[in-house]
Design a protein around this motif. Structure first.
Motif, PDB file in Angstrom:
ATOM      1  N   PHE A 244     -51.900 -13.357  17.561  1.00  0.00           N
ATOM      2  CA  PHE A 244     -50.813 -12.743  18.324  1.00  0.00           C
ATOM      3  C   PHE A 244     -50.705 -13.381  19.703  1.00  0.00           C
ATOM      4  CE2 PHE A 244     -48.755  -9.517  20.903  1.00  0.00           C
ATOM      5  CZ  PHE A 244     -47.670  -9.204  20.093  1.00  0.00           C
ATOM      6  N   LEU A 245     -51.845 -13.585  20.332  1.00  0.00           N
ATOM      7  CA  LEU A 245     -51.829 -14.205  21.659  1.00  0.00           C
ATOM      8  C   LEU A 245     -51.276 -15.626  21.581  1.00  0.00           C
ATOM      9  CD1 LEU A 245     -55.142 -13.070  23.378  1.00  0.00           C
ATOM     10  CD2 LEU A 245     -52.783 -12.450  23.926  1.00  0.00           C
ATOM     11  N   PHE A 246     -51.738 -16.362  20.562  1.00  0.00           N
ATOM     12  CA  PHE A 246     -51.250 -17.730  20.373  1.00  0.00           C
ATOM     13  C   PHE A 246     -49.725 -17.728  20.234  1.00  0.00           C
ATOM     14  CE2 PHE A 246     -49.947 -20.922  17.209  1.00  0.00           C
ATOM     15  CZ  PHE A 246     -50.263 -22.084  17.903  1.00  0.00           C
ATOM     16  N   GLY A 247     -49.206 -16.817  19.382  1.00  0.00           N
ATOM     17  CA  GLY A 247     -47.763 -16.731  19.165  1.00  0.00           C
ATOM     18  C   GLY A 247     -47.020 -16.367  20.440  1.00  0.00           C
ATOM     19  N   THR A 248     -47.527 -15.366  21.140  1.00  0.00           N
ATOM     20  CA  THR A 248     -46.840 -14.889  22.343  1.00  0.00           C
ATOM     21  C   THR A 248     -46.807 -15.959  23.420  1.00  0.00           C
ATOM     22  OG1 THR A 248     -47.922 -12.809  21.810  1.00  0.00           O
ATOM     23  CG2 THR A 248     -46.662 -12.875  23.841  1.00  0.00           C
ATOM     24  N   ILE A 249     -47.967 -16.587  23.630  1.00  0.00           N
ATOM     25  CA  ILE A 249     -48.026 -17.616  24.678  1.00  0.00           C
ATOM     26  C   ILE A 249     -47.088 -18.778  24.326  1.00  0.00           C
ATOM     27  CG2 ILE A 249     -49.521 -19.321  25.790  1.00  0.00           C
ATOM     28  CD1 ILE A 249     -51.794 -17.188  25.483  1.00  0.00           C
ATOM     29  N   SER A 250     -47.114 -19.179  23.050  1.00  0.00           N
ATOM     30  CA  SER A 250     -46.211 -20.269  22.638  1.00  0.00           C
ATOM     31  C   SER A 250     -44.765 -19.878  22.857  1.00  0.00           C
ATOM     32  CB  SER A 250     -46.394 -20.612  21.161  1.00  0.00           C
ATOM     33  OG  SER A 250     -47.726 -20.738  20.844  1.00  0.00           O
ATOM     34  N   ALA A 251     -44.399 -18.641  22.508  1.00  0.00           N
ATOM     35  CA  ALA A 251     -43.013 -18.204  22.659  1.00  0.00           C
ATOM     36  C   ALA A 251     -42.596 -18.239  24.131  1.00  0.00           C
ATOM     37  CB  ALA A 251     -42.844 -16.805  22.077  1.00  0.00           C
ATOM     38  N   PHE A 252     -43.493 -17.735  24.978  1.00  0.00           N
ATOM     39  CA  PHE A 252     -43.197 -17.761  26.412  1.00  0.00           C
ATOM     40  C   PHE A 252     -43.017 -19.185  26.904  1.00  0.00           C
ATOM     41  CE2 PHE A 252     -44.529 -13.304  26.949  1.00  0.00           C
ATOM     42  CZ  PHE A 252     -43.495 -12.906  27.795  1.00  0.00           C
ATOM     43  N   TYR A 253     -43.896 -20.057  26.413  1.00  0.00           N
ATOM     44  CA  TYR A 253     -43.852 -21.449  26.836  1.00  0.00           C
ATOM     45  C   TYR A 253     -42.523 -22.081  26.424  1.00  0.00           C
ATOM     46  CZ  TYR A 253     -45.065 -26.364  27.210  1.00  0.00           C
ATOM     47  OH  TYR A 253     -45.066 -27.683  27.532  1.00  0.00           O
ATOM     48  N   ILE A 254     -42.115 -21.834  25.170  1.00  0.00           N
ATOM     49  CA  ILE A 254     -40.856 -22.389  24.669  1.00  0.00           C
ATOM     50  C   ILE A 254     -39.689 -21.892  25.525  1.00  0.00           C
ATOM     51  CG2 ILE A 254     -39.242 -22.364  22.722  1.00  0.00           C
ATOM     52  CD1 ILE A 254     -41.807 -22.063  20.921  1.00  0.00           C
ATOM     53  N   GLY A 255     -39.713 -20.571  25.804  1.00  0.00           N
ATOM     54  CA  GLY A 255     -38.658 -19.976  26.638  1.00  0.00           C
ATOM     55  C   GLY A 255     -38.652 -20.592  28.033  1.00  0.00           C
ATOM     56  N   ALA A 256     -39.840 -20.744  28.605  1.00  0.00           N
ATOM     57  CA  ALA A 256     -39.933 -21.253  29.974  1.00  0.00           C
ATOM     58  C   ALA A 256     -39.412 -22.681  30.063  1.00  0.00           C
ATOM     59  CB  ALA A 256     -41.384 -21.177  30.442  1.00  0.00           C
ATOM     60  N   VAL A 257     -39.805 -23.509  29.068  1.00  0.00           N
ATOM     61  CA  VAL A 257     -39.344 -24.901  29.065  1.00  0.00           C
ATOM     62  C   VAL A 257     -37.825 -24.961  28.976  1.00  0.00           C
ATOM     63  CG1 VAL A 257     -39.316 -27.023  27.698  1.00  0.00           C
ATOM     64  CG2 VAL A 257     -41.478 -25.864  28.135  1.00  0.00           C
ATOM     65  N   LYS A 258     -37.293 -24.099  28.100  1.00  0.00           N
ATOM     66  CA  LYS A 258     -35.836 -24.060  27.908  1.00  0.00           C
ATOM     67  C   LYS A 258     -35.128 -23.713  29.234  1.00  0.00           C
ATOM     68  CE  LYS A 258     -31.886 -23.347  25.701  1.00  0.00           C
ATOM     69  NZ  LYS A 258     -31.154 -24.280  24.859  1.00  0.00           N
ATOM     70  N   LEU A 259     -35.619 -22.638  29.900  1.00  0.00           N
ATOM     71  CA  LEU A 259     -35.010 -22.195  31.154  1.00  0.00           C
ATOM     72  C   LEU A 259     -35.105 -23.287  32.217  1.00  0.00           C
ATOM     73  CD1 LEU A 259     -36.204 -18.480  31.376  1.00  0.00           C
ATOM     74  CD2 LEU A 259     -33.885 -19.332  30.952  1.00  0.00           C
ATOM     75  N   TYR A 260     -36.291 -23.915  32.240  1.00  0.00           N
ATOM     76  CA  TYR A 260     -36.512 -24.968  33.226  1.00  0.00           C
ATOM     77  C   TYR A 260     -35.511 -26.102  33.023  1.00  0.00           C
ATOM     78  CZ  TYR A 260     -38.886 -28.656  35.823  1.00  0.00           C
ATOM     79  OH  TYR A 260     -39.178 -29.679  36.674  1.00  0.00           O
ATOM     80  N   LYS A 261     -35.312 -26.489  31.746  1.00  0.00           N
ATOM     81  CA  LYS A 261     -34.398 -27.601  31.457  1.00  0.00           C
ATOM     82  C   LYS A 261     -32.955 -27.219  31.787  1.00  0.00           C
ATOM     83  CE  LYS A 261     -36.953 -30.418  28.186  1.00  0.00           C
ATOM     84  NZ  LYS A 261     -37.193 -30.743  26.780  1.00  0.00           N
ATOM     85  N   ILE A 279     -43.191 -21.410  14.332  1.00  0.00           N
ATOM     86  CA  ILE A 279     -44.657 -21.283  14.264  1.00  0.00           C
ATOM     87  C   ILE A 279     -45.113 -20.118  15.136  1.00  0.00           C
ATOM     88  CG2 ILE A 279     -46.846 -22.444  14.768  1.00  0.00           C
ATOM     89  CD1 ILE A 279     -45.460 -25.075  14.037  1.00  0.00           C
ATOM     90  N   ALA A 280     -44.537 -20.042  16.328  1.00  0.00           N
ATOM     91  CA  ALA A 280     -44.909 -18.954  17.241  1.00  0.00           C
ATOM     92  C   ALA A 280     -44.551 -17.601  16.638  1.00  0.00           C
ATOM     93  CB  ALA A 280     -44.196 -19.133  18.573  1.00  0.00           C
ATOM     94  N   LEU A 281     -43.364 -17.526  16.037  1.00  0.00           N
ATOM     95  CA  LEU A 281     -42.900 -16.272  15.438  1.00  0.00           C
ATOM     96  C   LEU A 281     -43.839 -15.833  14.312  1.00  0.00           C
ATOM     97  CD1 LEU A 281     -40.305 -14.632  15.964  1.00  0.00           C
ATOM     98  CD2 LEU A 281     -39.344 -15.699  13.929  1.00  0.00           C
ATOM     99  N   THR A 282     -44.166 -16.795  13.432  1.00  0.00           N
ATOM    100  CA  THR A 282     -45.061 -16.477  12.308  1.00  0.00           C
ATOM    101  C   THR A 282     -46.422 -16.025  12.820  1.00  0.00           C
ATOM    102  OG1 THR A 282     -43.988 -18.311  11.209  1.00  0.00           O
ATOM    103  CG2 THR A 282     -45.866 -17.353  10.098  1.00  0.00           C
ATOM    104  N   ALA A 283     -46.922 -16.713  13.838  1.00  0.00           N
ATOM    105  CA  ALA A 283     -48.238 -16.337  14.373  1.00  0.00           C
ATOM    106  C   ALA A 283     -48.214 -14.911  14.909  1.00  0.00           C
ATOM    107  CB  ALA A 283     -48.655 -17.314  15.464  1.00  0.00           C
ATOM    108  N   MET A 284     -47.130 -14.535  15.559  1.00  0.00           N
ATOM    109  CA  MET A 284     -47.056 -13.178  16.099  1.00  0.00           C
ATOM    110  C   MET A 284     -47.029 -12.140  14.972  1.00  0.00           C
ATOM    111  SD  MET A 284     -44.465 -13.971  19.195  1.00  0.00           S
ATOM    112  CE  MET A 284     -44.040 -12.358  19.786  1.00  0.00           C
TER     113      MET A 284
END
Ligand code: UDP
Ligand code: MG
Length: 318
Positions: A244-261, A279-284
């Motif tokens: 769950f942590l892996f999924g959540t952190i990845s999701a946040f990271y993906i979101g953050a990169v998107k916003l940054y770009k 992958i992040a969704l499945t992990a969560m």
């Protein structure tokens, strides 16, 4: 009382008289006080009539009759619950196990203070292809997963201290792994004795080839149970949390990169076009499921203590 002999049986009426006489002879010549508990696991032949007859002639004979065929493990469990002897000896009813082994088994438990002695049919009189070879593989696997150095886990002839049979709960088809169950309960003085084995004299075997498939599945269950059976949260909870942590952190990271770009004005792809997102969704999702399994496991353990998996039809001499 010195010895309880526990004998599970399914349709073995031809053997019972001979088996009884032999055991009684061994007991008398060694002056043991004993009881002989036959568990009729839903026989459809005259086995129960034989047990009734034997109990009239010999008051040491006791009987338990199951409502239907529940299996050897259940039969052993019912016998264990009622056994009163200091040493409890289990034996098959088909005369493949030799009652002359009883005195030596008794001495190993009483004098050498073993918790459990398992028989080892070093020289077997069974079919080579359907039994001996698969059983070698099976025992090797059982040795590896359990860490117990026994050659013949499934031998019907075993001897126990009374406390061991009162502690161990034999369910499912776990009669093949009673030494492992005992070890898991903390009875570590477990030994082995080479025993005489005979070809089946009457009747036919009650287990087919499916014994090996079931045996291996049970082996997985038991090695897992012994590690996590009493604390499922430690396995499922741990991995659930990780995922769950892996999924959540990845999701946040993906979101953050998107916003940054977006903020930078550089070109980006849709979040849903990014494989990492899935992958992040499945992990969560998996993480939540694993965590819930662990939690439900804990709830089951808290509530299951008193469940019984067999029903006794009648008892004799108890
Ligand atoms: N048995 C039993 N319930 C069952 C199957 C077997 O009580 O559902 C008994 C059977 O009557 C015998 C012992 O378990 O006393 C061992 O069975 P069997 O001799 O058929 O097994 P094998 O020697 O082929 O391993
Ligand atoms: Mg047999």
């Amino acid at each position: 009382m010195d010895i309880s002999v526990v004998i599970p049986l399914l349709n073995e009426d031809e053997s019972l008289q001979e088996l009884h006489d032999w055991i009684a002879k061994v007991m008398q010549s060694n002056r043991y006080t004993y009881e002989l508990i036959f568990i009729d696991d839903g026989s459809t032949d005259r086995s129960w009539n034989m047990i009734e007859k034997l109990s009239q002639e010999n008051e040491a004979v006791k009987g338990i009759r199951f409502q239907k065929n529940f299996g050897k493990s259940q039969a052993l469990d019912a016998g264990f619950e009622l056994a009163q002897g200091d040493v409890v000896i289990t034996m098959d009813a088909d005369l493949q196990d030799n009652p002359d082994e009883i005195p030596e088994l008794y001495d190993l438990i009483i004098k050498e203070d073993f918790d459990l002695i398992s028989g080892w049919k070093k020289k077997r009189y069974d079919n080579l292809i359907t039994k001996n070879i698969p059983s070698k593989l099976f025992n090797a696997a059982a040795r590896r997963t359990s860490g117990l150095k026994l050659h013949d886990f499934n031998c019907g002839l075993k001897a126990y201290k009374n406390i061991v049979v009162k502690t161990v709960k034999v369910s499912g088809e776990m009669h093949r792994y009673i030494p492992v169950l005992a070890k898991n309960e903390g009875f570590t003085k477990i030994g082995e004795k080479i025993v005489q084995h005979q070809a089946r004299k009457y009747g036919v075997t009650k287990f087919g080839m499916e014994r090996f498939v079931n045996g291996f599945l049970d082996l997985i269950t038991i090695s897992f149970l012994s590690k996590f059976g009493k604390r499922p949260m430690h396995f499922f909870g741990l991995w659930g949390t990780f995922m769950f942590l892996f999924g959540t952190i990845s999701a946040f990271y993906i979101g953050a990169v998107k916003l940054y770009k977006l903020y930078k004005g550089s070109s980006t792809i849709l979040v849903t076009e990014n494989p990492w997102f899935y992958i992040a969704l499945t992990a969560m999702i998996l993480g939540t499921l694993l965590f819930l399994s662990g939690f439900i496991g804990e709830l089951i353990i808290k509530s299951k203590d008193t469940i019984k998996h067999y029903r006794i039809k009648e008892k004799l001499n108890f």
